[in-house]
Design a protein around this motif. Structure first.
Motif, short mmCIF file in Angstrom:
data_model
loop_
_atom_site.label_atom_id
_atom_site.label_comp_id
_atom_site.label_asym_id
_atom_site.label_seq_id
_atom_site.Cartn_x
_atom_site.Cartn_y
_atom_site.Cartn_z
N ALA A 102 0.81 -1.22 0.00
CA ALA A 102 0.00 0.00 0.00
C ALA A 102 0.84 1.27 0.00
O ALA A 102 0.37 2.34 -0.39
CB ALA A 102 -0.92 0.00 1.23
N ALA A 103 2.11 1.16 0.42
CA ALA A 103 2.98 2.34 0.47
C ALA A 103 3.63 2.64 -0.88
O ALA A 103 4.24 3.70 -1.06
CB ALA A 103 4.07 2.15 1.51
N PHE A 104 3.51 1.73 -1.84
CA PHE A 104 4.04 1.97 -3.18
C PHE A 104 3.07 2.84 -3.96
O PHE A 104 1.88 2.53 -4.08
CB PHE A 104 4.25 0.64 -3.92
CG PHE A 104 4.78 0.80 -5.31
CD1 PHE A 104 6.12 1.08 -5.53
CD2 PHE A 104 3.93 0.66 -6.41
CE1 PHE A 104 6.61 1.23 -6.82
CE2 PHE A 104 4.41 0.80 -7.70
CZ PHE A 104 5.76 1.08 -7.91
N LEU A 105 3.55 3.96 -4.48
CA LEU A 105 2.68 4.90 -5.20
C LEU A 105 2.92 4.80 -6.71
O LEU A 105 3.96 5.26 -7.21
CB LEU A 105 2.96 6.34 -4.76
CG LEU A 105 2.59 6.73 -3.33
CD1 LEU A 105 2.77 8.23 -3.14
CD2 LEU A 105 1.16 6.34 -3.00
N PRO A 106 1.98 4.22 -7.46
CA PRO A 106 2.14 4.16 -8.92
C PRO A 106 2.35 5.54 -9.55
O PRO A 106 2.98 5.67 -10.60
CB PRO A 106 0.82 3.52 -9.38
CG PRO A 106 0.32 2.78 -8.19
CD PRO A 106 0.74 3.57 -7.01
N GLY A 135 8.12 21.49 -10.64
CA GLY A 135 7.88 22.84 -10.14
C GLY A 135 8.08 23.02 -8.65
O GLY A 135 8.04 24.15 -8.15
N ILE A 136 8.29 21.93 -7.92
CA ILE A 136 8.50 22.02 -6.47
C ILE A 136 9.21 20.76 -5.99
O ILE A 136 9.08 19.69 -6.62
CB ILE A 136 7.15 22.19 -5.71
CG1 ILE A 136 7.38 22.56 -4.24
CG2 ILE A 136 6.29 20.93 -5.83
CD1 ILE A 136 6.11 22.97 -3.50
N THR A 137 9.97 20.88 -4.92
CA THR A 137 10.55 19.72 -4.24
C THR A 137 9.71 19.43 -3.01
O THR A 137 9.42 20.34 -2.23
CB THR A 137 12.00 19.99 -3.80
OG1 THR A 137 12.81 20.15 -4.97
CG2 THR A 137 12.55 18.85 -2.96
N ILE A 138 9.30 18.18 -2.86
CA ILE A 138 8.58 17.74 -1.67
C ILE A 138 9.51 16.85 -0.86
O ILE A 138 10.06 15.87 -1.37
CB ILE A 138 7.29 16.97 -2.03
CG1 ILE A 138 6.34 17.87 -2.82
CG2 ILE A 138 6.61 16.46 -0.77
CD1 ILE A 138 5.10 17.14 -3.34
N ALA A 139 9.73 17.21 0.39
CA ALA A 139 10.62 16.43 1.26
C ALA A 139 9.81 15.89 2.44
O ALA A 139 9.15 16.67 3.11
CB ALA A 139 11.76 17.33 1.76
N ASN A 140 9.83 14.58 2.65
CA ASN A 140 10.41 13.57 1.79
C ASN A 140 9.49 13.32 0.60
O ASN A 140 8.32 13.63 0.62
CB ASN A 140 10.63 12.29 2.58
CG ASN A 140 11.81 12.40 3.55
OD1 ASN A 140 12.61 13.31 3.49
ND2 ASN A 140 11.88 11.46 4.47
N ALA A 141 10.06 12.72 -0.45
CA ALA A 141 9.31 12.50 -1.67
C ALA A 141 8.09 11.61 -1.42
O ALA A 141 8.15 10.71 -0.57
CB ALA A 141 10.20 11.87 -2.73
N PRO A 142 7.00 11.83 -2.14
CA PRO A 142 5.87 10.89 -2.05
C PRO A 142 6.34 9.48 -2.41
O PRO A 142 7.21 9.30 -3.26
CB PRO A 142 4.89 11.43 -3.09
CG PRO A 142 5.24 12.88 -3.24
CD PRO A 142 6.72 12.95 -3.05
N GLY A 143 5.79 8.50 -1.73
CA GLY A 143 6.12 7.11 -2.03
C GLY A 143 7.32 6.56 -1.31
O GLY A 143 7.68 5.39 -1.50
N ASP A 149 8.62 0.26 5.25
CA ASP A 149 7.69 -0.83 5.46
C ASP A 149 8.42 -1.98 6.16
O ASP A 149 9.55 -2.31 5.82
CB ASP A 149 7.17 -1.28 4.09
CG ASP A 149 6.28 -2.50 4.15
OD1 ASP A 149 5.06 -2.33 4.16
OD2 ASP A 149 6.83 -3.62 4.18
N LYS A 150 7.82 -2.56 7.18
CA LYS A 150 8.52 -3.55 7.99
C LYS A 150 8.74 -4.88 7.28
O LYS A 150 9.61 -5.66 7.67
CB LYS A 150 7.79 -3.73 9.33
CG LYS A 150 7.89 -2.48 10.21
CD LYS A 150 7.18 -2.66 11.53
CE LYS A 150 7.29 -1.39 12.38
NZ LYS A 150 6.61 -0.24 11.76
N ALA A 151 7.95 -5.15 6.23
CA ALA A 151 8.23 -6.34 5.43
C ALA A 151 9.45 -6.09 4.54
O ALA A 151 10.31 -6.96 4.38
CB ALA A 151 7.02 -6.73 4.60
#
Length: 474
Positions: free
Chosen positions: A123-127, A305-313, A319-321
């Motif tokens: 679920a934490a992987f963002l396509p 156009g912008i840096t997001i810290a930390n990056a999405p995804g 993830d603990k697995a």
């Protein structure tokens, strides 16, 4: 390992004073215990007046709480820290390489070193991040690596915090408080400073500005608001960096840039240090019900156009697995064996591992794959038969949601009690800054301490406290 016969960082295993504590112990012998207890109360008052608090979710009172602070420092020798820093940097570089790979060619999957379902069903992987390369190639601008110690030279990574690691404000306030309470201690011990963290954070974030930036990069901190458990820290860091603290309703997309409302109109932001989870970041691309994010910010981000810290995804990296594969991940991307060890981990999604965990539940620690803050976990040795039975049912119903680990003999450090010094279990969260200019590791980090005798749970949300962490000069 069992939690008995644990290693004490001041006294070792044989009740012989360890070298990092020699100067401190010499000072301590000359101190009046009543003065120490008075200083402990004064430190608590400093925290109260400063407003160093956190919120507890799920409680009827939902009250702000002071994080308990213990005045006995945790002391780490310079040579110990040098080895830890090498391992931390190796791990953080591997995490960034891993994130770039899984959102591009997925070479680690092609090589058979990571099962594809670890990504495809995560679920934490963002396509939406596939094919996106953040400015400077940096995904995890701020990382917190949770470490535990079991012996003189035995350190383990307990967790990787690659989304929005918290607690750095407590590290800074702990040091400031100790400097106020015991200035003489710092003249006796050559302690490496941590006070330059906000300046280094600002510099590191600015170095990650996107190509659209003109002039000096504009940095801002995005907070969910005053009801967030870490709001104090959001406000603290914005103030110390000298940047604006903004909420989603302060921002909008203007001419292809994310801009914040000011008295002179809307000003474009180059770097946004966000403390809002992925799902709430952009209602147009993620959760449409979110009122915390900025509609269209992901589109601006993808367009450079912008840096997001930390990056999405980035959440897939903590993830603990995925954690259970970190030794392979480090070796795959660095060509070296991991300097820092993982805690042995059973993935409950594997039927054989699940059977082992269920049969040995009373001896294990079980965690939710996406859990944090000590919530949703089971500590087998301290759980009742009823709690164990209920957790077995959870494991059987959704085994893929959990991992299990042995109960390590976490090291102890003395705390001050009414009866004198007493050992308590600790962990350590060093903070790492990543930019195209390199990797910067703050010497020490946040030591969290389990204030209850015998407890292994150090989280503040579960009754833990904090200590000042000293790294001595070589």
């Amino acid at each position: 390992m069992t939690k008995e016969n644990c290693f004490d960082e001041m006294w070792g295993r044989e009740a012989q004073l360890r070298p990092p504590y020699v100067a401190f112990d010499d000072w301590l012998k000359g101190e009046d215990p009543s003065r120490l207890r008075r200083k402990q109360r004064e430190a608590e008052e400093v925290f109260r007046l400063t407003g160093i608090t956190f919120n507890v979710y799920g409680r009827a009172e939902a009250a702000e709480r002071l994080i308990p602070f213990d005045i006995i420092p945790r002391i780490i020798a310079g040579r110990e820290w040098a080895r830890l820093a090498r391992g931390i940097e190796q791990r953080v570089r591997a995490i960034n390489a891993f994130l770039h790979d899984i959102y591009h060619r997925q070479e680690i999957v092609r090589a058979g070193r990571l099962p594809v379902e670890m990504i495809a069903r995560n679920a934490a992987f963002l396509p939406q991040m596939i094919g996106v390369t953040p400015p400077g190639g940096v995904y995890t601008h701020i990382v917190g690596i949770d470490l535990v110690r079991t012996g003189d030279d035995d350190f383990y990574v307990l967790e990787d915090n690659a989304r929005t690691p918290s607690g750095v404000s407590y590290m800074l306030e702990n040091r400031e408080t100790m400097l106020q309470m015991f200035p003489e201690l710092f003249s006796r011990n050559r302690v490496r400073p941590v006070s330059n963290y906000p300046r280094m954070l600002h510099r590191s974030l600015a170095a990650c500005a996107p190509a659209a930036t003109t002039g000096t990069p504009v940095v801002a901190v995005l907070t969910p608001g005053i009801y967030n458990s870490a709001y104090y820290e959001h406000s603290f860091l914005a103030d110390k960096m000298g940047v604006e603290l903004v909420e989603g309703h302060d921002l909008r997309v203007v001419n292809g840039r994310v801009a914040m409302r000011t008295t002179q109109g809307y000003q474009p932001i180059d770097v946004l240090y966000r403390r809002v989870d992925d799902d709430y970041l952009d209602p147009m691309n993620f959760n449409p019900e979110s009122a915390l994010g900025v509609p269209g910010i992901l589109d601006v981000y993808r367009a450079g156009g912008i840096t997001i810290a930390n990056a999405p995804g980035t959440g897939i990296a903590d993830d603990k697995a995925i954690y259970s594969y970190m030794p392979d991940i480090v070796e795959f991307y660095t060509g070296e064996k991991a300097i820092l060890q993982n805690v042995p981990t059973w993935r409950c999604s594997d039927p054989k591992a699940l059977a082992h965990v269920i049969d040995n539940l009373a001896d294990l620690v079980v965690k939710e794959v996406h859990g944090s803050g000590g919530y949703g976990m089971l500590i087998g040795p301290t759980s009742s038969k009823k709690e164990l039975a209920a957790f077995r049912d959870k494991l059987k119903a959704k085994p893929g949601n959990y991992i299990a680990q042995p109960t390590l003999a976490l090291s102890t450090v003395p705390i001050l009690t009414n009866a004198g010094l007493a050992p308590r279990h600790v962990d350590l969260r060093p903070y790492v800054l990543v930019s195209p200019e390199g990797v910067t590791i703050t010497p020490g980090g946040l030591t969290r301490v389990a204030l209850k005798k015998g407890s292994l749970v150090v989280n503040s949300s579960q009754g833990g406290g904090t200590k000042d962490t000293w790294v001595l000069e070589e």
